[in-house]
Design a protein around this motif. Structure first.
Motif, PDB file in Angstrom:
ATOM      1  N   SER A 109       5.148   2.599   0.453  1.00 53.51           N
ATOM      2  CA  SER A 109       3.802   2.051   0.643  1.00 53.51           C
ATOM      3  C   SER A 109       3.143   1.904  -0.717  1.00 53.51           C
ATOM      4  N   GLY A 110       2.194   0.993  -0.790  1.00 58.89           N
ATOM      5  CA  GLY A 110       1.450   0.787  -2.029  1.00 58.89           C
ATOM      6  C   GLY A 110       1.933  -0.366  -2.875  1.00 58.89           C
ATOM      7  N   ILE A 111       3.135  -0.879  -2.607  1.00 65.59           N
ATOM      8  CA  ILE A 111       3.613  -2.062  -3.335  1.00 65.59           C
ATOM      9  C   ILE A 111       3.205  -3.276  -2.503  1.00 65.59           C
ATOM     10  N   SER A 112       2.249  -4.037  -3.032  1.00 62.34           N
ATOM     11  CA  SER A 112       1.693  -5.151  -2.262  1.00 62.34           C
ATOM     12  C   SER A 112       1.235  -6.249  -3.219  1.00 62.34           C
ATOM     13  N   SER A 113       0.518  -7.194  -2.711  1.00 62.56           N
ATOM     14  CA  SER A 113       0.000  -8.288  -3.543  1.00 62.56           C
ATOM     15  C   SER A 113      -1.247  -7.873  -4.323  1.00 62.56           C
ATOM     16  N   THR A 114      -1.683  -6.620  -4.197  1.00 63.29           N
ATOM     17  CA  THR A 114      -2.868  -6.148  -4.918  1.00 63.29           C
ATOM     18  C   THR A 114      -2.699  -6.287  -6.425  1.00 63.29           C
ATOM     19  N   TYR A 115      -1.482  -5.992  -6.923  1.00 63.31           N
ATOM     20  CA  TYR A 115      -1.214  -6.068  -8.365  1.00 63.31           C
ATOM     21  C   TYR A 115       0.002  -6.948  -8.611  1.00 63.31           C
ATOM     22  N   LYS A 116       0.009  -7.624  -9.754  1.00 60.42           N
ATOM     23  CA  LYS A 116       1.147  -8.462 -10.135  1.00 60.42           C
ATOM     24  C   LYS A 116       2.180  -7.693 -10.937  1.00 60.42           C
ATOM     25  N   GLU A 117       1.846  -6.453 -11.333  1.00 58.39           N
ATOM     26  CA  GLU A 117       2.790  -5.607 -12.056  1.00 58.39           C
ATOM     27  C   GLU A 117       2.607  -4.168 -11.611  1.00 58.39           C
ATOM     28  N   TYR A 118       3.734  -3.484 -11.420  1.00 58.18           N
ATOM     29  CA  TYR A 118       3.736  -2.066 -11.074  1.00 58.18           C
ATOM     30  C   TYR A 118       4.572  -1.325 -12.113  1.00 58.18           C
TER      31      TYR A 118
END
Length: 179
Positions: A21-30
């Motif tokens: 969870s937490g990998i989404s379209s919210t950020y373009k880089e993780y």
């Protein structure tokens, strides 16, 4: 950009650390920061894989490249080399982040992996990693570089980290989004 803390995964004799969870379209880089990842079993490879189905399967096709700089504790040998045997070529196998990490009490892996634009449904998913590790067989400090891409235009929404054999004895992985 600014780093935004999302989660921390802590290992305690864990088979893997999976972030679902937490990998989404919210950020373009993780960015995933590895903090003192210690293997239970000596001379094992630290690896990762990606998922496009929430972690039900970790089998995204990947192509990677891998190289290292190494210096022995006794100062007798220094190496800078491309490691072809650690590369992947359109493979669903786990990708190596570090190879042959020792499990002595003073040996571990620390570093990071960047995952770029995982929710994009037009382009493949690029990643880069840089870690420092200790080889037990040669008592060396090793700086390892890996880069590549997940060959999918589906959104990547989960990632797993583990050793290719044995558990993760201890350590943490912190996940950040980049604004």
């Amino acid at each position: 950009g600014n780093l935004v803390f999302i989660s921390r995964s802590t290992a305690s004799s864990s088979a893997s650390l999976s972030i679902t969870s937490g990998i989404s379209s919210t950020y373009k880089e993780y960015i995933f920061f590895f903090n003192n990842i210690h293997p239970q079993t000596d001379e094992k490879n630290f690896v990762f894989n990606l998922s496009i189905d929430g972690g039900s399967n970790y089998n995204v096709t990947k192509t990677t490249t891998f190289f290292r700089a190494q210096h022995l504790e006794n100062g007798t040998s220094q190496v800078f080399e491309y490691v072809t045997g650690d590369d992947l070529a359109q493979s669903t196998s786990d990708a190596r982040i570090s190879n042959l990490c020792g499990n002595d009490s003073d040996q571990c892996i620390s570093g990071y992996l960047h995952l770029f634009d995982p929710s994009n449904t037009t382009f493949v998913k690029h990643f880069i990693s840089n870690v420092n590790s200790c080889f037990t067989n040669s008592e060396a400090s090793v700086n390892l570089y890996m880069a590549g891409y997940g060959n999918t235009t589906s959104a990547v929404d989960a990632i797993t980290f583990k050793f290719d054999s044995g558990n993760i004895d201890s350590g943490t992985i912190d996940m950040y989004g980049v604004n």
